[in-house]
Design a protein around this motif. Structure first.
Motif, PDB file in Angstrom:
ATOM      1  N   LYS A 408       0.821  -1.208   0.000  1.00 61.34           N
ATOM      2  CA  LYS A 408       0.000   0.000   0.000  1.00 61.34           C
ATOM      3  C   LYS A 408       0.856   1.260   0.000  1.00 61.34           C
ATOM      4  N   LEU A 409       1.943   1.254   0.795  1.00 59.73           N
ATOM      5  CA  LEU A 409       2.818   2.421   0.828  1.00 59.73           C
ATOM      6  C   LEU A 409       3.489   2.636  -0.522  1.00 59.73           C
ATOM      7  N   GLN A 410       3.932   1.520  -1.139  1.00 56.65           N
ATOM      8  CA  GLN A 410       4.571   1.637  -2.448  1.00 56.65           C
ATOM      9  C   GLN A 410       3.582   2.200  -3.473  1.00 56.65           C
ATOM     10  N   GLN A 411       2.320   1.730  -3.418  1.00 57.13           N
ATOM     11  CA  GLN A 411       1.297   2.241  -4.320  1.00 57.13           C
ATOM     12  C   GLN A 411       1.059   3.735  -4.096  1.00 57.13           C
ATOM     13  N   LYS A 412       1.052   4.123  -2.830  1.00 63.25           N
ATOM     14  CA  LYS A 412       0.844   5.539  -2.514  1.00 63.25           C
ATOM     15  C   LYS A 412       1.994   6.390  -3.036  1.00 63.25           C
ATOM     16  N   VAL A 413       3.213   5.911  -2.899  1.00 63.45           N
ATOM     17  CA  VAL A 413       4.385   6.639  -3.391  1.00 63.45           C
ATOM     18  C   VAL A 413       4.299   6.810  -4.912  1.00 63.45           C
ATOM     19  N   ASP A 414       3.906   5.745  -5.614  1.00 65.32           N
ATOM     20  CA  ASP A 414       3.790   5.843  -7.067  1.00 65.32           C
ATOM     21  C   ASP A 414       2.715   6.849  -7.473  1.00 65.32           C
ATOM     22  N   GLU A 415       1.595   6.858  -6.750  1.00 60.56           N
ATOM     23  CA  GLU A 415       0.542   7.820  -7.068  1.00 60.56           C
ATOM     24  C   GLU A 415       1.017   9.251  -6.843  1.00 60.56           C
ATOM     25  N   LEU A 416       1.733   9.471  -5.753  1.00 60.60           N
ATOM     26  CA  LEU A 416       2.234  10.817  -5.484  1.00 60.60           C
ATOM     27  C   LEU A 416       3.234  11.256  -6.545  1.00 60.60           C
ATOM     28  N   ASN A 417       4.066  10.347  -6.992  1.00 61.00           N
ATOM     29  CA  ASN A 417       5.033  10.686  -8.045  1.00 61.00           C
ATOM     30  C   ASN A 417       4.331  11.054  -9.352  1.00 61.00           C
ATOM     31  N   ARG A 452      -0.438  31.509 -10.366  1.00 61.74           N
ATOM     32  CA  ARG A 452      -0.615  30.086 -10.630  1.00 61.74           C
ATOM     33  C   ARG A 452       0.700  29.330 -10.517  1.00 61.74           C
ATOM     34  N   LEU A 453       1.797  29.942 -10.961  1.00 64.51           N
ATOM     35  CA  LEU A 453       3.099  29.290 -10.836  1.00 64.51           C
ATOM     36  C   LEU A 453       3.476  29.082  -9.374  1.00 64.51           C
ATOM     37  N   SER A 454       3.198  30.076  -8.536  1.00 64.78           N
ATOM     38  CA  SER A 454       3.513  29.924  -7.107  1.00 64.78           C
ATOM     39  C   SER A 454       2.661  28.822  -6.484  1.00 64.78           C
ATOM     40  N   GLU A 455       1.395  28.719  -6.911  1.00 63.28           N
ATOM     41  CA  GLU A 455       0.559  27.633  -6.402  1.00 63.28           C
ATOM     42  C   GLU A 455       1.110  26.273  -6.813  1.00 63.28           C
ATOM     43  N   LEU A 456       1.538  26.181  -8.054  1.00 65.25           N
ATOM     44  CA  LEU A 456       2.098  24.902  -8.519  1.00 65.25           C
ATOM     45  C   LEU A 456       3.363  24.556  -7.762  1.00 65.25           C
ATOM     46  N   GLU A 457       4.219  25.545  -7.503  1.00 65.89           N
ATOM     47  CA  GLU A 457       5.436  25.284  -6.744  1.00 65.89           C
ATOM     48  C   GLU A 457       5.102  24.781  -5.340  1.00 65.89           C
ATOM     49  N   GLN A 458       4.107  25.415  -4.713  1.00 63.35           N
ATOM     50  CA  GLN A 458       3.701  24.961  -3.384  1.00 63.35           C
ATOM     51  C   GLN A 458       3.136  23.545  -3.428  1.00 63.35           C
ATOM     52  N   ASN A 459       2.329  23.264  -4.437  1.00 61.58           N
ATOM     53  CA  ASN A 459       1.772  21.915  -4.557  1.00 61.58           C
ATOM     54  C   ASN A 459       2.870  20.877  -4.752  1.00 61.58           C
ATOM     55  N   ILE A 460       3.850  21.220  -5.600  1.00 62.16           N
ATOM     56  CA  ILE A 460       4.951  20.274  -5.843  1.00 62.16           C
ATOM     57  C   ILE A 460       5.734  20.036  -4.557  1.00 62.16           C
ATOM     58  N   GLU A 461       5.977  21.107  -3.813  1.00 63.69           N
ATOM     59  CA  GLU A 461       6.729  20.960  -2.567  1.00 63.69           C
ATOM     60  C   GLU A 461       5.952  20.105  -1.566  1.00 63.69           C
ATOM     61  N   LYS A 462       4.650  20.328  -1.476  1.00 66.83           N
ATOM     62  CA  LYS A 462       3.829  19.512  -0.572  1.00 66.83           C
ATOM     63  C   LYS A 462       3.855  18.044  -0.980  1.00 66.83           C
ATOM     64  N   LEU A 463       3.720  17.809  -2.288  1.00 69.15           N
ATOM     65  CA  LEU A 463       3.736  16.425  -2.756  1.00 69.15           C
ATOM     66  C   LEU A 463       5.078  15.765  -2.502  1.00 69.15           C
ATOM     67  N   ARG A 464       6.172  16.524  -2.642  1.00 70.62           N
ATOM     68  CA  ARG A 464       7.489  15.940  -2.377  1.00 70.62           C
ATOM     69  C   ARG A 464       7.648  15.606  -0.896  1.00 70.62           C
ATOM     70  N   LEU A 465       7.110  16.465  -0.041  1.00 72.15           N
ATOM     71  CA  LEU A 465       7.146  16.154   1.391  1.00 72.15           C
ATOM     72  C   LEU A 465       6.326  14.907   1.687  1.00 72.15           C
ATOM     73  N   GLU A 466       5.181  14.788   1.023  1.00 75.27           N
ATOM     74  CA  GLU A 466       4.371  13.589   1.207  1.00 75.27           C
ATOM     75  C   GLU A 466       5.128  12.349   0.741  1.00 75.27           C
ATOM     76  N   VAL A 467       5.807  12.478  -0.403  1.00 74.37           N
ATOM     77  CA  VAL A 467       6.588  11.337  -0.901  1.00 74.37           C
ATOM     78  C   VAL A 467       7.656  10.950   0.105  1.00 74.37           C
ATOM     79  N   GLN A 468       8.363  11.944   0.648  1.00 70.68           N
ATOM     80  CA  GLN A 468       9.402  11.634   1.633  1.00 70.68           C
ATOM     81  C   GLN A 468       8.812  10.964   2.867  1.00 70.68           C
TER      82      GLN A 468
END
Length: 613
Positions: A408-417, A452-468
């Motif tokens: 399940k964790l591996q699946q979640k990591v792939d989805e976040l990526n 919109r670019l700043s929102e995307l940067e924030q979203n990417i950073e959040k997703l990377r934290l989630e991946v970590q």
């Protein structure tokens, strides 16, 4: 054998027979029509049956179709769809080749029959008219002859009478001569009419009627041949789909032969394997020395001192701990954490992971504590019940056994990526748009995309934290699992080599399992974190992009800025990248000249394959 000579006097019977033939043809059309309706109904029922047993999307039932037996069943359902399609083909072919053709032929046949029998009735009416003329002439001749005889007798009587004047005798003689002349004229007319009637009658029975009846015979024979051909077509339509139906049945047989019981058994292991080691032996507790007794590390007796729950197990039951606890409760006990998840570890070694597995000698202590926790802790039972009712589980999937948790964790990591990839694609598109706006201010305001670019940067950073975060939990779980074989390591290395270019932010060595899950190599945990800049560098394709269509320049465009290309009105070019919402389309003139042009300046013709993809 001709109806004209053999059936010259059976006009009415032939009329009835030909009408019966048309009725038979219409009856056959009705039969074929009902057959097509049956075929359509059967095909519809087959499709509904196949649809009824198809797995529902995004459901647990769909996950069950990874086994070879259920995949074979799914293939059978798909082939039944094709099987139903062939019955629809039968219905369509019968409708077009038999029903449609025969319906038109029946209309033509009715018109032809009507024309032939109209000619026959006309010939009969003509001969009847001639007969009436002959009868009239005959009666007139007979009447004139009688009148002439009476006039002759009257003249002779007047001539013998001496009292009659000579003038009266002469008058009687003239009247007799006149009647004789009228009789002669009637005789001549009767003779002429008789000859004419005989000629007409001969032509009627030997020429006109045979010709008409011959045409009716040919019409009837064509009807018989046509219905025979339709019956042959009826069989051929069925015969044409037999090879395709045979292929459907062959595919079903092939799917049945692909069922592998060993593979399914292995998949069951991979689906439900918990990753736990079997419990160790229960230590003997010596109750003959109460003063020196020590609490066994693997017994449940230490829960009695808590005052919360006292299990009433007899001495004989102490060695039978497993039957008294449901399997899923036990799994929840052994895997539920007692503290918040730790931060991502810097190493994948088991010693560096909090709450990691102990050495084999110390396995009994956590087992005992977990059993005692199950017996004394009410919140833990409450958590289990909420999961059983279908509530949301913990974010780190700690309610699952280690092996299932890892998947399940591996699946979640792939989805976040994947989500990171989508956000980065949008960011790159907006960045290109901003660059275009900066170089061409008349096309738009560059500051309008900053938010919109700043929102995307924030979203990417959040997703990377989630991946970590999830990779940390994944490393924790994999640190507790037994070490894998060398074959698994080789498979893991192969998977990493195939997927490094797709996702660089989580370059790890994972093992590919039959159900699509992955396990992580412990010795390579330090390779988890890769700078984000490496991710962006992978977007520059080394090989030229393939063409996905062509375009025609509607207006002349002077590509003076970097990244753009000049085009002339009416010029045909190749499209290599569609408009991603930024208003630009990437085109190519030849192998060395490519760039962006405004989408509104060109008319794009995408290839069919590109549209489908």
């Amino acid at each position: 054998m001709s109806w004209g000579t053999e059936l010259w006097d059976q006009f009415d019977n032939l009329e009835k027979h030909t009408q019966w033939g048309i009725d038979v043809l219409e009856k056959y059309i009705k039969f074929v029509k009902e057959r097509t309706e049956i075929e359509l109904s059967y095909a519809k029922q087959l499709r509904n049956l196949s649809k009824k047993y198809q797995p529902k999307k995004n459901s647990k039932e769909e996950e069950e179709y990874r086994y070879t037996s259920t995949r074979a069943f799914l293939a059978t359902l798909n082939e039944m769809n094709d099987y139903a399609g062939q019955h629809e083909v039968i219905s369509e072919n019968m409708t077009s080749l038999i029903i449609g053709e025969l319906t038109r032929y029946v209309q033509e046949l009715k018109q032809e029959r009507k024309s032939h029998f109209h000619d026959g009735r006309k010939a009969q009416q003509h001969i009847e008219t001639c007969w009436k003329q002959l009868e009239a002439s005959k009666r007139r001749f007979e009447r004139d002859c009688k009148e002439a005889d009476r006039a002759q007798q009257y003249f002779e009587k007047m001539d013998a009478d001496i009292n009659v004047t000579k003038a009266d005798v002469e008058k009687a003689r003239q009247q007799a001569q006149l009647r004789h002349q009228m009789a002669e004229d009637s005789k001549a007319e009767y003779s002429s009419t008789l000859q004419k009637f005989n000629s007409e009658q001969h032509d009627h029975y030997y020429t006109h009627i045979p010709n008409i009846f011959q045409k009716i015979q040919e019409m009837e024979e064509r009807r018989i041949v046509r219905i025979g051909e339709s019956m042959k077509t009826f069989a051929d339509v069925d015969r044409q789909v037999i090879p395709i139906i045979g292929k459907c049945l062959d595919e079903i047989t092939k799917a049945a032969e692909s069922v592998d019981h060993k593979n399914d058994s292995q998949m069951v292991i991979e689906a439900f394997k918990s990753g736990f080691e079997p419990p160790g032996d229960v230590d003997f507790e010596d109750f003959t020395q109460p003063m020196k007794r020590t609490i066994s590390e693997s017994s449940l007796s230490n829960s009695r001192g808590d005052g919360k729950y006292e299990p009433k197990f007899g001495g004989k039951s102490k060695g039978k701990l497993w039957p008294f606890i449901k399997k899923n409760k036990l799994m929840s006990l052994l895997t539920s954490p007692h503290q918040p998840p730790p931060p991502p570890p810097a190493s994948a070694s088991p010693s560096a992971v909090p709450n990691g597995p102990q050495s084999p000698k110390q396995q009994k202590e956590p087992l005992s504590h977990r059993f005692n926790e199950f017996m004394t802790s009410k919140p833990k039972i409450h958590c289990f019940r909420s999961l059983k009712r279908g509530g949301a589980g913990p974010e780190d999937f700690s309610n699952l056994p280690p092996e299932q948790r890892r998947k399940k964790l591996q699946q979640k990591v792939d989805e976040l990526n994947k989500d990171i990839q989508k956000e980065m694609d949008q960011r790159d598109a907006l960045t290109k748009m901003k660059d275009v706006y900066i170089k061409n201010p008349q096309m738009g305001d560059a500051a309008s995309v900053d938010h919109r670019l700043s929102e995307l940067e924030q979203n990417i950073e959040k997703l990377r934290l989630e991946v970590q975060k999830f990779e940390g939990w994944l490393a924790e779980v994999e640190g507790r699992l037994p070490s894998r074989t060398e074959q698994a390591r080789r498979q893991s290395g192969l998977y990493e080599a195939q997927n490094t270019s797709a996702v660089n932010s989580c370059a790890q060595d994972r093992e590919s399992s039959p159900d699509g899950s992955y396990t992580e190599e412990q010795s390579q945990e330090t390779e988890m974190k890769v700078p984000a800049t490496d991710f962006d560098d992978e977007f520059d394709d080394e090989e030229p992009l393939p063409t996905i269509g062509t375009c025609k320049a509607l207006y002349t465009f002077e590509g003076q800025n970097e990244g753009t290309i000049s085009v002339a009105e009416g010029e045909m070019l190749y499209v290599i990248e569609e408009d991603k919402g930024d208003g630009w389309t990437r085109i190519r003139r030849n192998e060395d000249e490519e760039g962006y042009v405004p989408t509104s300046y060109v008319e794009v013709y995408l290839d069919k394959n590109a549209k489908d993809s």
